[in-house]
Write a protein that holds these residues in place. Structure first.
Motif, short mmCIF file in Angstrom:
data_model
loop_
_atom_site.label_atom_id
_atom_site.label_comp_id
_atom_site.label_asym_id
_atom_site.label_seq_id
_atom_site.Cartn_x
_atom_site.Cartn_y
_atom_site.Cartn_z
N ALA A 285 19.78 -108.07 10.33
CA ALA A 285 20.73 -107.19 9.65
C ALA A 285 21.46 -106.29 10.64
O ALA A 285 22.64 -105.96 10.44
N ALA A 286 20.77 -105.91 11.71
CA ALA A 286 21.39 -105.04 12.72
C ALA A 286 22.51 -105.75 13.47
O ALA A 286 23.35 -105.10 14.09
N GLN A 287 22.53 -107.09 13.43
CA GLN A 287 23.56 -107.86 14.13
C GLN A 287 24.83 -108.04 13.30
O GLN A 287 25.84 -108.54 13.80
N LEU A 288 24.76 -107.66 12.03
CA LEU A 288 25.95 -107.78 11.18
C LEU A 288 26.93 -106.66 11.49
O LEU A 288 26.53 -105.51 11.67
N GLU A 289 28.17 -107.01 11.51
CA GLU A 289 29.20 -106.02 11.82
C GLU A 289 29.58 -105.26 10.55
O GLU A 289 30.05 -105.84 9.59
N GLY A 290 29.31 -103.95 10.55
CA GLY A 290 29.73 -103.14 9.41
C GLY A 290 28.72 -103.08 8.28
O GLY A 290 29.06 -102.64 7.18
N GLY A 291 27.48 -103.50 8.51
CA GLY A 291 26.44 -103.33 7.49
C GLY A 291 26.42 -104.42 6.45
O GLY A 291 26.34 -105.61 6.78
N ASP A 292 26.49 -104.05 5.18
CA ASP A 292 26.29 -105.01 4.08
C ASP A 292 27.48 -105.94 3.91
O ASP A 292 28.64 -105.52 3.96
N HIS A 293 27.15 -107.24 3.71
CA HIS A 293 28.18 -108.26 3.51
C HIS A 293 27.70 -109.25 2.46
O HIS A 293 26.57 -109.16 1.97
N ASN A 294 28.58 -110.19 2.15
CA ASN A 294 28.24 -111.24 1.19
C ASN A 294 28.61 -112.60 1.77
O ASN A 294 29.11 -113.47 1.07
N HIS A 295 28.37 -112.78 3.09
CA HIS A 295 28.68 -114.04 3.73
C HIS A 295 27.86 -115.17 3.10
O HIS A 295 26.66 -115.02 2.87
N CYS A 296 28.53 -116.28 2.85
CA CYS A 296 27.87 -117.47 2.27
C CYS A 296 27.16 -117.12 0.96
O CYS A 296 26.16 -117.75 0.60
N TRP A 297 27.65 -116.11 0.27
CA TRP A 297 27.13 -115.69 -1.04
C TRP A 297 25.67 -115.24 -0.97
O TRP A 297 24.96 -115.28 -1.97
N THR A 298 25.23 -114.80 0.20
CA THR A 298 23.83 -114.37 0.34
C THR A 298 23.62 -112.90 -0.02
O THR A 298 22.50 -112.51 -0.35
N GLY A 299 24.67 -112.09 0.09
CA GLY A 299 24.51 -110.66 -0.13
C GLY A 299 23.63 -110.00 0.92
O GLY A 299 23.15 -108.89 0.72
N PHE A 300 23.42 -110.69 2.05
CA PHE A 300 22.48 -110.17 3.04
C PHE A 300 23.06 -108.97 3.79
O PHE A 300 24.23 -108.96 4.17
N GLY A 301 22.22 -107.98 4.01
CA GLY A 301 22.59 -106.79 4.75
C GLY A 301 21.47 -105.77 4.65
O GLY A 301 20.45 -106.00 3.99
N PRO A 302 21.62 -104.62 5.29
CA PRO A 302 20.54 -103.62 5.31
C PRO A 302 20.10 -103.16 3.93
O PRO A 302 18.90 -102.97 3.68
#
Length: 414
Positions: A285-302
């Motif tokens: 999660a720390a490698q994602l730019e800007g925190g929470d995202h919904n890439h590939c419909w995963t909703g993955f983020g901090p």
């Protein structure tokens, strides 16, 4: 003398609980039940008529549900959890899952939709799911399955069209699996997830394979195959381990798989693995730019990671810890921007946590809040029905009017 095949269900529960070295109290905590309830079940004083409860017990005991049933007993499958979705609509989706238009000699279905229109329909279906509009999605999926099957069959050139059509086809099977799992139709969810895995392997697409593996793992959990779920999600996460040039999509799918693996480990009561998997997910999660995202419909983020930590605590029978996580570690502003399905699901997790510690008034409030966010997440899910049943059972006297009204709308009675 009673043979092993004729042992009553309660005796089988007691046997496997002992094999797993669980005390009656710990077993009760993991089920969200009282020790007295477990004692009555094991003595045969209380029956287990609902198959959903048997599935919960089998999951905690890490066995196939059939091992709790007398030889030759054929359990009834889950019924639709809510009148919002009819058995006929589930039947239509099952029929669509049974179609194989990609068999040799098949021809494209008439009235083939342009690829751009199929792409837009799949995107809308994902958004429908993430907004928790399950009745709408269950009615849309049969046609969408037919359309994406036809698209994969029809678009043979150029290469980029072939790749996209296959990717869209696999995504729709993932959606079907996710929805059916939510609704308690675990065998159908497994079939859809298996189709998604097959398509991903055929496409040779690592991201699609990772996404499909996440759904396959969750489907296995629904069937009580927890160790298999942990294995497949861990292997898939390792295969997508991000390097220095990893895309944000790869990081998201990798992190999503780690969260699914952590949830499987929690169901096994493996606290060490849960901690290790969440540590790796935190690094992702720390490698994602800007925190929470919904890439590939995963909703993955901090934020979604923290929601899973609370859910894992509930699976481990630690409702107090789940509540502390919610109060101290979840930023309300960041939570507010997540999709309605995620937020409503978190309210369901909190309701379960409050029920575990006997705070039934707060559990009822959480169910009501979840119902405001995404009604189908509360009204259509067997697990939500179980939590509501626990709330009604533990409430002294008459439950508050809003909770009683929601229970009636859900069809839950004591």
């Amino acid at each position: 003398m009673t043979s092993e095949d004729e042992l009553p269900v309660g005796r089988r529960v007691a046997y496997w609980r002992s094999r797993r070295r669980l005390s009656q109290q710990l077993f009760a905590d993991r089920l969200g039940k009282s020790k007295s309830w477990v004692e009555k079940v094991e003595r045969g004083v209380r029956g287990l008529g609902r198959f959903s409860v048997l599935y919960e017990i089998a999951t905690v005991l890490r066995i196939d549900v059939q091992m709790l049933l007398p030889k030759g007993h054929q359990p009834q499958p889950f019924e639709a959890a809510s009148p919002l979705i009819t058995a006929g609509e589930i039947g239509d989706l099952q029929t669509a899952l049974e179609r194989y238009e990609l068999l040799p000699g098949s021809a494209p279905a008439p009235g083939l939709s342009p690829l751009e229109e199929v792409r837009r329909s799949v995107r809308n279906a994902w958004l429908t799911y993430q907004h928790g509009r399950y009745p709408v999605l269950v009615r849309a999926l049969p046609k969408l399955l037919r359309d994406t099957q036809a698209a994969e069959l029809a678009f043979r050139v150029p290469v980029e069209h072939v790749r996209e059509a296959t990717h869209l086809h696999g995504q729709v099977y993932q959606l079907a699996s996710a929805l059916l799992r939510k609704l308690g139709h675990h065998r159908l969810a497994w079939i859809a997830a298996d189709r998604a895995m097959t398509i991903a392997e055929r496409a040779g697409d690592d991201l699609l394979t990772g996404m499909a593996a996440g759904q396959f793992g969750q489907a296995l959990i629904g069937l009580g195959r927890i160790r298999s779920a942990l294995e497949i999600t861990t292997i898939a996460a390792t295969a997508l381990s991000p390097g220095g040039t990893a895309s944000q999509q790869q990081i998201s799918v990798h992190g999503h798989l780690l969260l699914q693996a952590a949830m499987a480990a929690a169901r096994l009561g493996d606290r060490a693995s849960v901690r290790a998997l969440f540590t790796m997910a935190t690094e992702a999660a720390a490698q994602l730019e800007g925190g929470d995202h919904n890439h590939c419909w995963t909703g993955f983020g901090p934020t979604n990671l923290t929601l899973h930590q609370a859910a894992a605590a509930v699976q481990l029978g630690d409702g107090d810890r789940a509540i502390r996580i919610n109060q101290a570690e979840i930023d309300p502003d960041r939570l507010a921007v997540l999709m309605p399905e995620r937020r409503a699901n978190h309210q369901l997790v909190l309701a379960h946590a409050y029920a575990q510690i006997g705070a039934v008034d707060r559990a009822g409030e959480s169910l009501l809040h979840g119902d405001q966010l995404a009604p189908a997440e509360i009204r259509c899910r067997p697990i939500a029905h179980k939590v509501m049943s626990d709330v009604l059972r533990q409430t002294p006297g008459t439950p508050p009017a809003p909770v009683a009204r929601l229970a009636q709308q859900m069809g839950v009675r004591l």
